[in-house]
Design a protein around this motif. Sequence first.
Motif, mmCIF file in Angstrom:
data_model
loop_
_atom_site.group_PDB
_atom_site.id
_atom_site.type_symbol
_atom_site.label_atom_id
_atom_site.label_comp_id
_atom_site.label_asym_id
_atom_site.label_seq_id
_atom_site.Cartn_x
_atom_site.Cartn_y
_atom_site.Cartn_z
ATOM 1 N N PHE A 1 -4.743 -3.768 12.169
ATOM 2 C CA PHE A 1 -4.061 -2.850 13.076
ATOM 3 C C PHE A 1 -2.575 -2.769 12.751
ATOM 4 N N LEU B 1 -3.342 -7.505 -3.475
ATOM 5 C CA LEU B 1 -4.239 -6.641 -2.708
ATOM 6 C C LEU B 1 -5.698 -7.021 -2.933
ATOM 7 N N THR C 1 0.321 5.125 18.094
ATOM 8 C CA THR C 1 1.745 5.061 17.790
ATOM 9 C C THR C 1 2.353 6.433 17.562
ATOM 10 N N LEU D 1 0.816 -1.214 0.000
ATOM 11 C CA LEU D 1 0.000 0.000 0.000
ATOM 12 C C LEU D 1 0.846 1.257 0.000
ATOM 13 N N VAL E 1 8.288 1.747 15.688
ATOM 14 C CA VAL E 1 6.893 1.332 15.543
ATOM 15 C C VAL E 1 6.773 -0.176 15.716
ATOM 16 N N GLY F 1 5.835 6.724 18.446
ATOM 17 C CA GLY F 1 6.660 5.881 17.603
ATOM 18 C C GLY F 1 7.002 6.514 16.276
ATOM 19 N N THR F 2 5.991 7.014 15.578
ATOM 20 C CA THR F 2 6.255 7.514 14.244
ATOM 21 C C THR F 2 6.980 8.850 14.267
ATOM 22 N N VAL G 1 -4.718 5.487 14.425
ATOM 23 C CA VAL G 1 -3.386 4.937 14.605
ATOM 24 C C VAL G 1 -2.452 5.958 15.211
ATOM 25 N N GLN H 1 5.472 5.606 6.105
ATOM 26 C CA GLN H 1 5.320 6.945 5.529
ATOM 27 C C GLN H 1 6.177 7.972 6.240
ATOM 28 N N SER H 2 6.622 7.625 7.454
ATOM 29 C CA SER H 2 7.440 8.600 8.163
ATOM 30 C C SER H 2 8.940 8.408 7.859
ATOM 31 N N GLY I 1 1.824 3.717 8.677
ATOM 32 C CA GLY I 1 2.180 4.999 9.266
ATOM 33 C C GLY I 1 3.684 5.110 9.449
ATOM 34 N N GLY I 2 4.295 4.021 9.928
ATOM 35 C CA GLY I 2 5.741 4.017 10.112
ATOM 36 C C GLY I 2 6.474 4.174 8.793
ATOM 37 N N VAL J 1 -2.004 -0.890 9.363
ATOM 38 C CA VAL J 1 -2.155 0.557 9.416
ATOM 39 C C VAL J 1 -1.013 1.193 10.207
ATOM 40 N N SER J 2 -0.631 0.555 11.333
ATOM 41 C CA SER J 2 0.473 1.122 12.123
ATOM 42 C C SER J 2 1.760 1.130 11.322
#
Lengths: 334, 303
Positions: free
Chosen positions: A209, B43, B297, A134, A251, B300-301, B293, A219-220, A216-217, A212-213
């Motif tokens: 979960f 996917l 987190t 994704l 993460v 974290g991020t 999220v 993307q950072s 997020g990681g 998605v987490s």
Amino acid sequence: MTVVVDRATGKRRGSRAPRPGPLQRVKRAYQKYWYAYAMTAPVVVVLGVLVLYPLLRGIYLTFTDATSLNSARTIGVNHIDATYEFIGLDNYADILWGPTAYDRFWSHFIWTIVWTALCVLLHYVIGLGLALLLNQKLKGRTFYRLILVLPWAVPTFVTVFGWRFMLADGGIINSMLDAVHLPSPLWLEDTFWQRTAAIMVNTWCGVPFMMVSLLGGLQSIDPVLYEAAEMDGANAWQRFRNVTLPGLQSVSSTVVLLGVIWTFNQFAIIFLLFGDTAPDAQILVTWAYYLGFGQQPRDYAQSAAYGVLLLSILIVFTSVYRRWLARNEQQLAI
Amino acid sequence: MSTTTVKTPPPVDGAPTGTAPAGKGPRRGERSRAGALTSHGILSVASLIALFPIAWLIYLSLGPDKDDYLHPGGILGKMTFDNYTFVLQHTPFFDWLWSTLVVSLGTTVIGVLVAATTGYAVSRMRFPGYKKFMWVLLVTQMFPVAVLMVPMYEILSELQLIDNYFGLILVYCSTAVPYCAWLLKGYFDTIPFEIDEAGRVDGLSPFGTFARLILPLAKPGLAVAAFYSFITAFGEVAFASTFMLSDTKYTFAVGLQSFVSEHDAQRNLMAATAVLVAIPVSAFFYLVQKNLVTGLTAGGTKG
């Protein structure tokens, strides 16, 4: 970070004149941190009343022989006082090395560890795979993401009932297996398949979960790092190994810890999937519930002792995990 | 950010992106056609797996007979909404809805109210005992239901709070409060500390800073904490099924089980109720999911 904090609290402290007296240091500390303590007080009170007190009482119960037959109870208008007695560590001894220790505790213990390890592994690997997919430029990825989050959005007790329809003996899964001439296992009756089914359902529920987490990681992570790696001639695997994984470390360690805790304590899925029909597929949490509330007479003392043991296992695991992270110079995002 | 159409480079026959000499091959983030197809394939399959159990539940809820789940083909010819009308008219559905809302909202309100200042304090101040306090918050996250269940049951029955909404709310607060404090700390951490300093320079006390400056900024974080505690209380099974005795006080998580007893399994009604419960909750979830999220987190991020 700490500097700012000190400046923040220091303002107020500086505006007050220092007081003389022998208790000066205590008072100073009190003045300095007064706000912090006042602000945390509500939670401290709630935790004390709603968690600590019951916990201490529960720990006391584990040293008694309390069951529903000798606990305080009210039958009609008659109140009967509790008659259980203090028996020391007998409950723990009985659970851990009594005559039925293996059948009752250790077999469930082993299955709980296997269950937790397999589930978290599957959650993480599948979640990371989907997050990577994704995270690339792809038409319709927002759409995929929305659908893939669905298992998380639906309340667990609803999805479990949905799965029970599918896993039933004549349900859709076995019909499909039949159609392609594969054996159709008794998902809800045979121990091995019960366990497989439980892992399947829990994986289905838990992947979103993680996905998605980790997304997020991902993307950072600074894209410049990838460009630099590519310039240096790193191939896709090397980029994954040396840029993505380290970038996800914080993460990852957090979600894995949360995943372990949640899976270890996962009550709803196994309880709702099998009810009382699967003694061998129960993990320790559901087994402890069964001892305390699912049988007659209810064995309160043993159930509480299981609870204390479970909590101890998790606390030990978390301490070791944190120390291990610290040794590898990582930090939990907590 | 989602669909910037990328000009598809000429197909490289599935060669991974890194193999071509730098500058000539497809740039990072662009995919060969085969790669994109594979991604779409995986996917799609994953989406199908994610979607199917729910779609199947909805489909089964349209079959009028309680054993229709065993002959799903038969439903096509006789689809009906009868199950839904029956559930709404002749079962304690609305009682359950009321119980669930009372208990979940009660837990949410108390949880967020009590936890807000604490989240701020642990985010901004390093007081003696801070580390121990954070450790306690973490440990309460790992309480298995079994550990508090027995003593809670004893205490609540002494206080005559068994089969009482307030009793269940208290029980849920034992998990919701530390949970919210933890989530809110993560959110407060993302609000720049300079804002606090500015407030302090202007003469606000820490309470004033918190109430006037930080709280308004933290609304999304508060919403996340509220939503999390709401769905946690909403879906809880163990305490709810043990502490609520009368069937009009069941929450949905318990009420749904009561359709299947030893003697009779009204699976069609169960499916319909499950759909009625799941659809609004899922819809609500989708509205807030982007923020969810970050709540968990955030630390974290942001590193």
